[in-house]
Design a protein around this motif. Structure first.
Motif, mmCIF file in Angstrom:
data_model
loop_
_atom_site.group_PDB
_atom_site.id
_atom_site.type_symbol
_atom_site.label_atom_id
_atom_site.label_comp_id
_atom_site.label_asym_id
_atom_site.label_seq_id
_atom_site.Cartn_x
_atom_site.Cartn_y
_atom_site.Cartn_z
ATOM 1 N N ILE A 133 0.841 -1.206 0.000
ATOM 2 C CA ILE A 133 0.000 0.000 0.000
ATOM 3 C C ILE A 133 0.874 1.252 0.000
ATOM 4 O O ILE A 133 0.616 2.211 -0.737
ATOM 5 N N HIS A 134 1.917 1.237 0.792
ATOM 6 C CA HIS A 134 2.815 2.393 0.877
ATOM 7 C C HIS A 134 3.460 2.679 -0.483
ATOM 8 O O HIS A 134 3.496 3.828 -0.935
ATOM 9 N N ARG A 135 3.951 1.640 -1.120
ATOM 10 C CA ARG A 135 4.600 1.818 -2.423
ATOM 11 C C ARG A 135 3.631 2.368 -3.468
ATOM 12 O O ARG A 135 3.967 3.266 -4.236
ATOM 13 N N ARG A 136 2.434 1.809 -3.479
ATOM 14 C CA ARG A 136 1.474 2.189 -4.529
ATOM 15 C C ARG A 136 0.858 3.567 -4.283
ATOM 16 O O ARG A 136 0.733 4.358 -5.206
ATOM 17 N N TYR A 137 0.454 3.855 -3.055
ATOM 18 C CA TYR A 137 -0.347 5.057 -2.819
ATOM 19 C C TYR A 137 0.410 6.202 -2.146
ATOM 20 O O TYR A 137 0.007 7.352 -2.293
ATOM 21 N N PHE A 138 1.462 5.909 -1.438
ATOM 22 C CA PHE A 138 2.221 6.990 -0.800
ATOM 23 C C PHE A 138 3.422 7.393 -1.655
ATOM 24 O O PHE A 138 3.712 8.567 -1.803
ATOM 25 N N ARG A 139 4.090 6.387 -2.217
ATOM 26 C CA ARG A 139 5.233 6.670 -3.089
ATOM 27 C C ARG A 139 4.821 6.740 -4.558
ATOM 28 O O ARG A 139 5.624 7.093 -5.405
ATOM 29 N N GLU A 140 3.559 6.383 -4.842
ATOM 30 C CA GLU A 140 2.967 6.449 -6.183
ATOM 31 C C GLU A 140 3.768 5.669 -7.227
ATOM 32 O O GLU A 140 3.932 6.102 -8.362
ATOM 33 N N GLN A 141 4.241 4.497 -6.828
ATOM 34 C CA GLN A 141 4.950 3.633 -7.774
ATOM 35 C C GLN A 141 3.942 2.939 -8.687
ATOM 36 O O GLN A 141 2.829 2.624 -8.276
ATOM 37 N N SER A 142 4.356 2.685 -9.897
ATOM 38 C CA SER A 142 3.489 1.975 -10.842
ATOM 39 C C SER A 142 3.418 0.495 -10.459
ATOM 40 O O SER A 142 4.294 -0.028 -9.756
ATOM 41 N N ILE A 143 2.400 -0.165 -10.967
ATOM 42 C CA ILE A 143 2.247 -1.608 -10.751
ATOM 43 C C ILE A 143 3.493 -2.326 -11.264
ATOM 44 O O ILE A 143 4.039 -3.210 -10.606
ATOM 45 N N ALA A 144 3.945 -1.928 -12.450
ATOM 46 C CA ALA A 144 5.114 -2.573 -13.064
ATOM 47 C C ALA A 144 6.362 -2.408 -12.198
ATOM 48 O O ALA A 144 7.128 -3.363 -12.023
ATOM 49 N N ASP A 145 6.575 -1.222 -11.643
ATOM 50 C CA ASP A 145 7.741 -0.985 -10.783
ATOM 51 C C ASP A 145 7.670 -1.820 -9.509
ATOM 52 O O ASP A 145 8.671 -2.380 -9.058
ATOM 53 N N ILE A 146 6.490 -1.891 -8.938
ATOM 54 C CA ILE A 146 6.321 -2.696 -7.721
ATOM 55 C C ILE A 146 6.579 -4.162 -8.039
ATOM 56 O O ILE A 146 7.306 -4.849 -7.309
ATOM 57 N N ALA A 147 5.976 -4.638 -9.113
ATOM 58 C CA ALA A 147 6.135 -6.047 -9.502
ATOM 59 C C ALA A 147 7.602 -6.385 -9.703
ATOM 60 O O ALA A 147 8.077 -7.423 -9.229
ATOM 61 N N GLU A 148 8.312 -5.523 -10.389
ATOM 62 C CA GLU A 148 9.738 -5.759 -10.635
ATOM 63 C C GLU A 148 10.528 -5.791 -9.329
ATOM 64 O O GLU A 148 11.367 -6.662 -9.120
ATOM 65 N N SER A 149 10.220 -4.868 -8.422
ATOM 66 C CA SER A 149 10.996 -4.785 -7.177
ATOM 67 C C SER A 149 10.712 -5.939 -6.213
ATOM 68 O O SER A 149 11.570 -6.284 -5.400
#
Length: 137
Positions: free
Chosen positions: A89-105
């Motif tokens: 949740i933090h990555r997606r909504y607070f840091r506004e990372q894309s789905i692709a960036d999260i998936a890769e990380s």
């Protein structure tokens, strides 16, 4: 317009009473900035007149007050998530990372991240709903 309003808020911060909610104070200043802008540009063709701006600001203030009602329950529910879901949740909504960036990380597919986010949002919705019901009692 937003930048001008932010500057006015910054200049008037000493007038803010910390014992009162920030949002209504800030919206009051923003309302005057919009109305002032409309007045100053009265001869130009505008998409919004002062009456409509006033109506919109009233609706927006009511909605913001409702949003404030959700903040405490949401914080409580976020605190109840396990570390992995909270990080998602933090990555997606607070840091506004894309789905692709999260998936890769995290070494998952985009689809897996989407499903995980959907499940976490459902948990949060259920938890916040329960918190709000409890606060009404």
């Amino acid at each position: 317009m937003v930048q001008e309003t932010n500057l006015v808020l910054w200049r008037k911060i000493d007038e803010f009473d910390p014992g009162k909610p920030f949002t209504p104070w800030a919206f009051g200043i923003a309302r005057y900035q919009v109305l002032s802008n409309i007045r100053d540009h009265g001869r130009e063709r505008l998409l919004v007149d002062s009456e409509l701006a006033e109506q919109l600001s009233g609706v927006l203030e009511i909605e913001m007050e409702r949003l404030d009602d959700y903040r405490v329950p949401l914080r409580t529910c976020l605190g109840r998530l396990d570390e992995e879901n909270r990080a998602l949740i933090h990555r997606r909504y607070f840091r506004e990372q894309s789905i692709a960036d999260i998936a890769e990380s995290v070494g998952r597919t985009n689809g897996a991240v989407k499903v995980a986010l959907t499940r976490v949002r459902q948990k949060l919705f259920k938890c916040v709903s329960q918190q709000l019901k409890m606060s009404e009692l």
